[in-house]
Design a protein around this motif. Structure first.
Motif, PDB file in Angstrom:
ATOM      1  N   ARG A  32      18.288 -14.558   6.758  1.00  0.00           N
ATOM      2  CA  ARG A  32      18.191 -15.821   7.510  1.00  0.00           C
ATOM      3  C   ARG A  32      19.155 -15.721   8.685  1.00  0.00           C
ATOM      4  NH1 ARG A  32      17.829 -19.835   2.307  1.00  0.00           N
ATOM      5  NH2 ARG A  32      15.630 -19.418   1.853  1.00  0.00           N
ATOM      6  N   ILE A  33      18.565 -15.515   9.844  1.00  0.00           N
ATOM      7  CA  ILE A  33      19.359 -15.170  11.035  1.00  0.00           C
ATOM      8  C   ILE A  33      19.772 -16.442  11.782  1.00  0.00           C
ATOM      9  CG2 ILE A  33      19.325 -13.895  13.212  1.00  0.00           C
ATOM     10  CD1 ILE A  33      17.161 -12.064  11.929  1.00  0.00           C
ATOM     11  N   PHE A  34      21.070 -16.580  12.014  1.00  0.00           N
ATOM     12  CA  PHE A  34      21.584 -17.707  12.800  1.00  0.00           C
ATOM     13  C   PHE A  34      21.626 -17.308  14.280  1.00  0.00           C
ATOM     14  CE2 PHE A  34      23.144 -21.040   9.827  1.00  0.00           C
ATOM     15  CZ  PHE A  34      22.657 -20.470   8.659  1.00  0.00           C
ATOM     16  N   ASN A  35      21.932 -18.282  15.144  1.00  0.00           N
ATOM     17  CA  ASN A  35      21.862 -18.051  16.607  1.00  0.00           C
ATOM     18  C   ASN A  35      22.558 -16.740  16.997  1.00  0.00           C
ATOM     19  OD1 ASN A  35      21.651 -20.993  16.014  1.00  0.00           O
ATOM     20  ND2 ASN A  35      21.177 -21.050  18.202  1.00  0.00           N
ATOM     21  N   THR A  36      21.816 -15.923  17.724  1.00  0.00           N
ATOM     22  CA  THR A  36      22.285 -14.576  18.096  1.00  0.00           C
ATOM     23  C   THR A  36      22.135 -14.389  19.595  1.00  0.00           C
ATOM     24  OG1 THR A  36      21.467 -13.822  15.953  1.00  0.00           O
ATOM     25  CG2 THR A  36      21.941 -12.117  17.577  1.00  0.00           C
ATOM     26  N   PHE A  37      23.070 -13.688  20.189  1.00  0.00           N
ATOM     27  CA  PHE A  37      22.978 -13.464  21.639  1.00  0.00           C
ATOM     28  C   PHE A  37      23.487 -12.061  21.970  1.00  0.00           C
ATOM     29  CE2 PHE A  37      27.431 -13.459  22.971  1.00  0.00           C
ATOM     30  CZ  PHE A  37      28.054 -13.945  21.835  1.00  0.00           C
ATOM     31  N   ARG A  73       0.825  -1.226   0.000  1.00  0.00           N
ATOM     32  CA  ARG A  73       0.000   0.000   0.000  1.00  0.00           C
ATOM     33  C   ARG A  73       0.848   1.260   0.000  1.00  0.00           C
ATOM     34  NH1 ARG A  73      -2.087   3.511   3.475  1.00  0.00           N
ATOM     35  NH2 ARG A  73      -1.408   2.466   5.372  1.00  0.00           N
ATOM     36  N   VAL A  74       1.943   1.249   0.808  1.00  0.00           N
ATOM     37  CA  VAL A  74       2.741   2.487   0.933  1.00  0.00           C
ATOM     38  C   VAL A  74       3.936   2.483  -0.025  1.00  0.00           C
ATOM     39  CG1 VAL A  74       2.087   2.860   3.347  1.00  0.00           C
ATOM     40  CG2 VAL A  74       4.162   1.561   2.846  1.00  0.00           C
ATOM     41  N   ASN A  75       4.035   1.419  -0.828  1.00  0.00           N
ATOM     42  CA  ASN A  75       5.171   1.270  -1.741  1.00  0.00           C
ATOM     43  C   ASN A  75       6.498   1.356  -0.976  1.00  0.00           C
ATOM     44  OD1 ASN A  75       6.453   0.890  -4.151  1.00  0.00           O
ATOM     45  ND2 ASN A  75       6.439   3.072  -4.722  1.00  0.00           N
ATOM     46  N   GLY A  76       6.533   0.621   0.160  1.00  0.00           N
ATOM     47  CA  GLY A  76       7.737   0.654   1.001  1.00  0.00           C
ATOM     48  C   GLY A  76       8.558  -0.607   0.821  1.00  0.00           C
ATOM     49  N   ARG A  77       9.741  -0.595   1.387  1.00  0.00           N
ATOM     50  CA  ARG A  77      10.606  -1.774   1.310  1.00  0.00           C
ATOM     51  C   ARG A  77      10.412  -2.631   2.555  1.00  0.00           C
ATOM     52  NH1 ARG A  77      16.819  -1.344  -0.550  1.00  0.00           N
ATOM     53  NH2 ARG A  77      15.838  -0.614  -2.464  1.00  0.00           N
ATOM     54  N   PHE A  78      10.415  -3.953   2.359  1.00  0.00           N
ATOM     55  CA  PHE A  78      10.068  -4.893   3.432  1.00  0.00           C
ATOM     56  C   PHE A  78      11.224  -5.854   3.687  1.00  0.00           C
ATOM     57  CE2 PHE A  78       8.524  -9.140   4.475  1.00  0.00           C
ATOM     58  CZ  PHE A  78       7.674  -8.916   5.539  1.00  0.00           C
ATOM     59  N   LEU A  79      11.673  -5.927   4.943  1.00  0.00           N
ATOM     60  CA  LEU A  79      12.703  -6.927   5.289  1.00  0.00           C
ATOM     61  C   LEU A  79      12.112  -7.943   6.249  1.00  0.00           C
ATOM     62  CD1 LEU A  79      16.442  -6.564   6.045  1.00  0.00           C
ATOM     63  CD2 LEU A  79      15.012  -7.773   7.695  1.00  0.00           C
ATOM     64  N   LEU A  80      12.200  -9.219   5.870  1.00  0.00           N
ATOM     65  CA  LEU A  80      11.717 -10.300   6.737  1.00  0.00           C
ATOM     66  C   LEU A  80      12.879 -10.845   7.562  1.00  0.00           C
ATOM     67  CD1 LEU A  80       9.545 -12.490   7.549  1.00  0.00           C
ATOM     68  CD2 LEU A  80      10.508 -13.881   5.694  1.00  0.00           C
ATOM     69  N   ALA A  81      12.670 -10.902   8.896  1.00  0.00           N
ATOM     70  CA  ALA A  81      13.644 -11.579   9.747  1.00  0.00           C
ATOM     71  C   ALA A  81      13.307 -13.062   9.693  1.00  0.00           C
ATOM     72  CB  ALA A  81      13.546 -11.050  11.172  1.00  0.00           C
ATOM     73  N   SER A  82      13.954 -13.772   8.773  1.00  0.00           N
ATOM     74  CA  SER A  82      13.774 -15.215   8.706  1.00  0.00           C
ATOM     75  C   SER A  82      14.842 -15.866   9.597  1.00  0.00           C
ATOM     76  CB  SER A  82      13.867 -15.685   7.249  1.00  0.00           C
ATOM     77  OG  SER A  82      13.585 -17.064   7.175  1.00  0.00           O
ATOM     78  N   THR A  83      15.047 -17.148   9.450  1.00  0.00           N
ATOM     79  CA  THR A  83      15.874 -17.850  10.430  1.00  0.00           C
ATOM     80  C   THR A  83      16.647 -19.017   9.817  1.00  0.00           C
ATOM     81  OG1 THR A  83      15.719 -19.281  12.378  1.00  0.00           O
ATOM     82  CG2 THR A  83      13.775 -19.148  11.020  1.00  0.00           C
ATOM     83  N   SER A  84      17.726 -19.376  10.473  1.00  0.00           N
ATOM     84  CA  SER A  84      18.484 -20.572  10.077  1.00  0.00           C
ATOM     85  C   SER A  84      17.622 -21.821  10.262  1.00  0.00           C
ATOM     86  CB  SER A  84      19.735 -20.689  10.932  1.00  0.00           C
ATOM     87  OG  SER A  84      19.375 -20.629  12.304  1.00  0.00           O
ATOM     88  N   GLU A  85      16.540 -21.687  11.026  1.00  0.00           N
ATOM     89  CA  GLU A  85      15.669 -22.847  11.250  1.00  0.00           C
ATOM     90  C   GLU A  85      14.962 -23.271   9.966  1.00  0.00           C
ATOM     91  OE1 GLU A  85      14.023 -24.176  14.535  1.00  0.00           O
ATOM     92  OE2 GLU A  85      14.824 -22.755  15.983  1.00  0.00           O
TER      93      GLU A  85
END
Ligand SMILES: O=c1ccn([C@@H]2O[C@H](COP(=O)(O)OP(=O)(O)O[C@H]3OC[C@@H](O)[C@H](O)[C@H]3O)[C@@H](O)[C@H]2O)c(=O)[nH]1
Length: 411
Positions: A256-261, A191-203
């Motif tokens: 695709r995010i791997f284990n983070t702490f 709708r807003v013609n914006g950019r989208f980033l998905l936090a996906s996962t190593s899972e």
């Protein structure tokens, strides 16, 4: 005639009168003069005194002004000023969570306007408390499963419980968050013609048969196992993102995010890093699930945040792994933490988890291609996180809450 001549011809009486007259005149003049001088002196003295006070107060007032100004400035962490054309309005879903709040700090300090949306299931207000009231900051108590209509340029979609015990706690809610929630955010981006980033996962790689995992690998996931609500949820979130990219031309980025702490992990997060650190700090048994031969590679949160921002602003629309390739078995990891803390805890083996991925390590060739690489070593990151939890334990034992600002040395 000289004065002396007059004097000589004056009568004695006249001389007396003359002398008396001179004396009276002298007294009048002297008294008069003395009276004026006293008043003047008093006024002068007062003026002198107040100018001295003014002089003495001036630097104090200046310092007080500076202090007031300083306290106003330091009320918030330092924020860059961006011209309107460079300043973006950015939505971070899950922005009060562990990773989300560090990302929010970074975007705020870069000078952007940030809207945080969180339902506070695992997120906490205190993670972003230091921004409340800042003109560039907004906090929305909103569940991503409900639609949201706002105007933004970019969306970082992080909302979802990420720790296995949290996402398994209410699997249906986890599925809804990752499916309906992602659809809502993709709809907003469209709708807003914006950019989208998905936090996906190593899972999404499941229990991988390829090692290390690169982005070409399709994964090995049990669709009906206890982890499915999260790993299948994220897989379908990726599918939805590319459907919107293809059909609706939404600009999507997938990390695709791997284990983070790091600091701001919840004390009851339940993931291995916080569990082992908290157990060590309290001299409790360190609980290794199963034999502890399964491996993980741990990245520090600031490296992840750098990667997310870089990816969002890159032109890479295919998935990118973000993680630190330094790989350890969980048993090794328990020993590393025990030694860093210097505790008396025993390492104990408890029941292994169902479908626990046995090996995990990112291939980060693609991320390095965009100029990114992890900078904080695992040991350095662990030391900072141990210090954070040490402080948190101390403060909670004194009924105080731990607030960590990005300008604290710890992050
Ligand atoms: O107390 C514990 C906790 C965990 N573990 C083990 O440590 C390993 C890591 O477990 P964690 O719960 O920290 O994280 P997992 O790797 O299982 O899942 C994580 O993967 C990547 C992210 O997307 C998510 O944050 C999370 O789902 C697992 O093998 C687990 O069995 C223990 O041995 N003891």
């Amino acid at each position: 005639m000289p004065v002396f001549g007059w004097w000589a011809i004056m009568s004695r009486k006249t001389k007396y009168v003359f002398i008396l007259a001179i004396l009276v005149a002298a007294i009048v003049v002297t008294w008069g003069r003395a009276g004026i001088t006293k008043d003047d002196m008093e006024r002068l003295r007062r003026e002198e005194l107040s100018s001295q006070i003014r002089e003495a107060l001036e630097p104090l007032e200046k310092r007080l002004g500076n202090l007031e100004k300083g306290s106003e400035d330091s009320k918030y962490p330092k924020v860059k000023f961006l011209m309107e054309k460079d300043r973006k309005r950015i939505l971070v879903t899950g922005g009060a969570g562990f990773v989300g709040s560090h990302l929010v700090d970074r975007l705020m300090m870069d000078g952007h306007e940030v809207v945080v949306m969180d339902n506070f299931f695992t997120g906490r207000k205190r993670n972003v408390e230091h921004w409340l009231g800042h003109e560039n900051f907004e906090l929305l108590n909103h569940d991503v499963v409900e639609p949201l209509y706002i105007e933004v340029d970019q969306i970082y979609h992080l909302a979802s419980p990420a720790s296995p015990p949290h996402y398994m706690y209410n699997p249906i809610k986890t599925i809804k968050t990752n499916t309906i929630g992602t659809l809502n955010m993709l709809g907003l981006a469209k709708r807003v013609n914006g950019r989208f980033l998905l936090a996906s996962t190593s899972e999404v790689y499941g229990d991988p048969e390829v090692h290390p995992q690169n982005e070409e690998y399709w994964g090995h996931v049990n669709p009906i196992g206890p982890r499915a609500c999260y790993d299948e949820g994220k897989r379908v979130a990726e599918t939805m993102s590319y459907a919107y990219a293809k059909q609706e031309h939404v600009q999507v980025r997938v990390a695709r995010i791997f284990n983070t702490f790091g600091p701001r992990m919840h004390m009851s997060d339940g993931r291995v890093v916080s569990n082992f650190i908290l157990q060590s700090l309290q001299d409790q048994p360190i609980t290794v699930f199963g034999a502890g031969k399964q491996t993980r590679s741990f990245q520090y949160v600031s490296d992840l945040v750098n990667g997310l921002v870089m990816l969002m602003n890159s032109n890479i629309s295919t998935p990118v792994n973000l993680g630190n390739p330094e790989e350890h078995s969980i048993l090794e990891f328990a020993t590393i933490i025990k030694n860093l803390v210097g505790c008396k805890s025993d390492i104990v083996h408890v029941k292994e988890q169902e479908d626990d991925p046995q090996r995990r390590r990112p291939d980060i060739t693609k991320a390095m291609g965009m100029g990114w690489q992890p900078k904080v070593s695992m040991i350095e990151g662990l030391n900072r996180t141990i210090e954070y939890f040490r402080q948190e334990l101390f403060q909670s034992s004194h009924n105080q809450k731990m607030i960590l600002r990005p300008d604290d040395k710890l992050v």
